[in-house]
Design a protein around this motif. Structure first.
Motif, PDB file in Angstrom:
ATOM      1  N   LEU A   1      70.195  -5.313  90.705  1.00  0.00           N
ATOM      2  CA  LEU A   1      70.787  -4.164  91.265  1.00  0.00           C
ATOM      3  C   LEU A   1      71.810  -3.392  90.187  1.00  0.00           C
ATOM      4  CD1 LEU A   1      71.238  -6.450  94.257  1.00  0.00           C
ATOM      5  CD2 LEU A   1      70.743  -4.135  94.674  1.00  0.00           C
ATOM      6  N   SER A   2      72.590  -4.174  89.457  1.00  0.00           N
ATOM      7  CA  SER A   2      73.435  -3.478  88.593  1.00  0.00           C
ATOM      8  C   SER A   2      72.601  -3.532  87.250  1.00  0.00           C
ATOM      9  CB  SER A   2      74.490  -4.732  88.524  1.00  0.00           C
ATOM     10  OG  SER A   2      74.154  -5.818  87.859  1.00  0.00           O
TER      11      SER A   2
ATOM     12  N   ASN B   1      64.519 -11.020  91.563  1.00  0.00           N
ATOM     13  CA  ASN B   1      65.936 -10.913  91.247  1.00  0.00           C
ATOM     14  C   ASN B   1      66.600 -12.213  91.328  1.00  0.00           C
ATOM     15  OD1 ASN B   1      68.575 -10.517  90.772  1.00  0.00           O
ATOM     16  ND2 ASN B   1      68.923  -8.957  92.368  1.00  0.00           N
TER      17      ASN B   1
ATOM     18  N   HIS C   1      69.966 -15.627  83.814  1.00  0.00           N
ATOM     19  CA  HIS C   1      70.691 -15.736  82.442  1.00  0.00           C
ATOM     20  C   HIS C   1      70.663 -17.403  82.086  1.00  0.00           C
ATOM     21  CE1 HIS C   1      71.784 -11.946  83.775  1.00  0.00           C
ATOM     22  NE2 HIS C   1      72.664 -12.142  84.544  1.00  0.00           N
TER      23      HIS C   1
HETATM   24  C1  DQA Z   1      72.223  -9.422  89.404  1.00  0.00           C
HETATM   25  C2  DQA Z   1      72.929  -9.487  88.105  1.00  0.00           C
HETATM   26  C3  DQA Z   1      73.284 -11.057  87.768  1.00  0.00           C
HETATM   27  O1  DQA Z   1      74.182 -11.070  86.483  1.00  0.00           O
HETATM   28  C4  DQA Z   1      74.284 -11.666  88.749  1.00  0.00           C
HETATM   29  O2  DQA Z   1      74.582 -12.845  88.528  1.00  0.00           O
HETATM   30  C5  DQA Z   1      73.603 -11.275  90.169  1.00  0.00           C
HETATM   31  C6  DQA Z   1      73.298 -10.164  90.589  1.00  0.00           C
HETATM   32  C7  DQA Z   1      71.868  -8.014  89.990  1.00  0.00           C
HETATM   33  O3  DQA Z   1      71.204  -7.904  90.750  1.00  0.00           O
HETATM   34  O4  DQA Z   1      72.546  -7.092  89.394  1.00  0.00           O
HETATM   35  O5  DQA Z   1      73.956 -12.175  91.015  1.00  0.00           O
HETATM   36  O6  DQA Z   1      70.910 -10.143  89.224  1.00  0.00           O
END
Ligand code: DQA
Length: 153
Positions: free
Chosen positions: A104-105, A77, A83
């Motif tokens: 996670l999201s 992750n 991105h």
């Molecule tokens: C993330 C989603 C990314 O866009 C965000 O910048 C994060 C967490 C996630 O786990 O949902 O830091 O990777």
């Protein structure tokens, strides 16, 4: 006794803030809670895990480089670097390991800029939107990849 497959689980920037960071999006679980759950699931799957977090792109690149030849699979992750980071994509491509990308999201129901992942280009699969459970699903997927002896990236 044969050695157990080694899985490197890498977490990128701001994931050390889980539990307090936008809980409506990321939940109340801390990264420590997720690590503990991963260790439990990995033990059940007879996998060894090395679970790490870094806020630094360079450190993540170095860890992925080191995984080549020492790990059997990578779960990542990369947080916001997902991105933006061609450097992490290049490191993952060079590692020649099976990769499962986790978020996670659900990055597809958020801002437009989160809908594209650099890492996905090198990933076997992507799990997003299930909170911390996504890491456990990724471990299940990785165990399956490794037991079918299909270790290609
Ligand atoms: C993330 C989603 C990314 O866009 C965000 O910048 C994060 C967490 C996630 O786990 O949902 O830091 O990777």
């Amino acid at each position: 006794m044969p050695t157990r497959p080694a899985i490197l689980i890498l977490n990128g920037p701001n994931l050390n803030m889980l539990g307090v960071r936008q809980p409506e999006l990321y939940g109340r679980e801390t990264l420590g809670d997720i690590e503990a759950a991963c260790r439990e699931r990995a033990a059940a799957l007879s996998l060894d895990v090395d679970f790490r977090q870094s806020n630094g792109e360079g450190e993540i690149v170095t860890w992925i480089q080191e995984a080549r030849g020492t790990a059997d699979g990578l779960i990542i992750n990369a947080g916001a670097y997902t991105h933006t980071s061609i450097a992490i994509l290049d490191a993952v491509l060079a590692a020649e390991l099976p990769v499962v990308e986790v978020h996670l999201s659900n990055i597809f129901r958020r801002e437009r800029f989160r809908r594209h992942s650099m890492i996905s280009e090198a990933a076997r699969g992507v799990i997003c939107g299930f909170g911390g459970q996504g890491y456990l699903l990724a471990l299940d997927a990785m165990a399956r990849i490794l037991t079918t002896d299909d270790r290609q990236p």
